[in-house]
Design an enzyme around this catalytic site. Structure first.
Site, PDB file in Angstrom:
ATOM      1  N   SER A  75       0.851  -1.185   0.000  1.00  0.00           N
ATOM      2  CA  SER A  75       0.000   0.000   0.000  1.00  0.00           C
ATOM      3  C   SER A  75       0.888   1.235   0.000  1.00  0.00           C
ATOM      4  O   SER A  75       1.965   1.242   0.616  1.00  0.00           O
ATOM      5  CB  SER A  75      -0.897   0.022   1.249  1.00  0.00           C
ATOM      6  OG  SER A  75      -1.495   1.297   1.429  1.00  0.00           O
ATOM      7  N   TYR A 102      -1.438  -0.816  10.700  1.00  0.00           N
ATOM      8  CA  TYR A 102      -1.703  -1.201   9.313  1.00  0.00           C
ATOM      9  C   TYR A 102      -0.605  -0.680   8.391  1.00  0.00           C
ATOM     10  O   TYR A 102      -0.050  -1.442   7.582  1.00  0.00           O
ATOM     11  CB  TYR A 102      -3.064  -0.660   8.871  1.00  0.00           C
ATOM     12  CG  TYR A 102      -3.339  -0.885   7.400  1.00  0.00           C
ATOM     13  CD1 TYR A 102      -3.734  -2.132   6.927  1.00  0.00           C
ATOM     14  CD2 TYR A 102      -3.185   0.150   6.475  1.00  0.00           C
ATOM     15  CE1 TYR A 102      -3.966  -2.354   5.577  1.00  0.00           C
ATOM     16  CE2 TYR A 102      -3.416  -0.051   5.126  1.00  0.00           C
ATOM     17  CZ  TYR A 102      -3.803  -1.307   4.683  1.00  0.00           C
ATOM     18  OH  TYR A 102      -4.019  -1.517   3.338  1.00  0.00           O
TER      19      TYR A 102
END
Length: 300
Positions: free
Chosen positions: A137, A174
């Site tokens: 990401s 995350y």
């Protein structure tokens, strides 16, 4: 007739489902294994994909290293065509501190450690030419404006077993797990001889996907806000539908255009530099050593 197999984790919904759909659409020779935690949802996904003869469901819970090992055993016994691609797609984002069946912090355990055990367990079954694609990401890179907290990699040990007074910011955990994804991809590529064994490794940023389901663990109020603002974000750069990102992810896994490409990071279809920290070989070595120890201790 299928002659090659590709495994996609988290393939029952979102990005993984769209990747599986595109894999089936682009080439009749591929058999797609949906590696999912809930086999019933996997079976429903196969029905939606419309090619049941070219799909299989094998259960894997990435929050349990024993389950990951069971998956590898089940795959080896399934009698499927040779394995030529693995797509490490499944991931989660939590808002509270949770732990896996092995006592490891959940975000690190699922997003990194479960995939580490899966990939290393499958290496002996992966035929050349083979590809491993790790979904990362852009949030792993503090130089990009993503609206997410910057990752905080101190050591893999700290990520696996956070101190009682450590930050419980699930969004930072995350983004740090996404940095781990890139570190893992590059270290795996180095250990495989940078393609010398016929196995390539790439990392992939699918962009922000408002319909991906990553916000499912948010509070009801936050989920409502996300549902309202999510569609509005599509006018921004690198904001994509799951269908678009699924097509790009499938291409990295099987398209001839990426043959021999390894140790690279892609934002969609564009190769770019990942974060400075992602090239830190000391961090990557620490992550690898700790991951090896964690998976070994889970079998003791």
């Amino acid at each position: 007739m299928t002659t090659r197999t590709v495994i996609v984790t988290g393939a029952n919904a979102g990005l993984g489902l769209e990747c599986a759909r595109n894999l089936l659409e682009r080439d009749d020779s591929w058999h797609v294994v949906l590696a999912v935690r809930n086999p019933e949802l996997g079976t429903a996904a196969i029905a939606e994909l419309g090619a049941p003869e070219r799909c299989s469901v094998i259960r894997v819970d990435l929050a349990s290293l024993a389950s990951v090992r069971d998956f590898v055993t089940a795959f080896a016994a399934a009698g499927l065509p040779p394995l030529h691609a693995v797509v490490c797609n499944a991931g989660l984002q939590t808002t509270t501190t949770k732990f896996t069946a092995d006592g490891v912090e959940m975000t690190f355990g699922v997003n990194h450690l479960g995939h580490f055990e899966l990939v290393t367990g499958l290496l002996d079954h992966l035929a050349a030419p083979g590809r491993i694609v790790v979904v990362a990401s852009g949030t792993h890179d503090p130089q990009k404006f993503t609206g997410m907290p910057h990752p905080d990699y101190t050591s893999a040990e700290d990520l696996a077993y956070p101190a009682a007074d450590a930050s419980a910011d699930g969004r930072r955990r995350y983004t740090t797990s996404k940095l781990c994804n890139v570190l893992f991809a590059y270290e795996l590529d180095r250990r495989l001889g940078r393609g010398a064994r016929g196995i390539t490794v790439t990392a992939f940023d699918p962009g922000l996907m408002p319909a991906s389901g990553l916000a499912r663990d948010y509070s009801p109020a936050m989920r409502l806000v996300w549902r309202i603002i999510g569609p509005m974000l599509r006018v921004l750069p690198n904001v994509n539908t799951t269908r678009t990102s699924g097509r790009r992810l499938a291409a990295l896994a099987v398209d001839p255009a990426f043959e021999g490409v390894t140790g690279r990071y892609y934002e969609g279809v564009k190769e770019i530099r990942s974060s400075p920290d992602s090239y830190d070989e000391a961090k990557a070595a620490d992550l690898w050593r700790t991951s090896e120890r964690l998976v070994q201790s889970s079998t003791a």
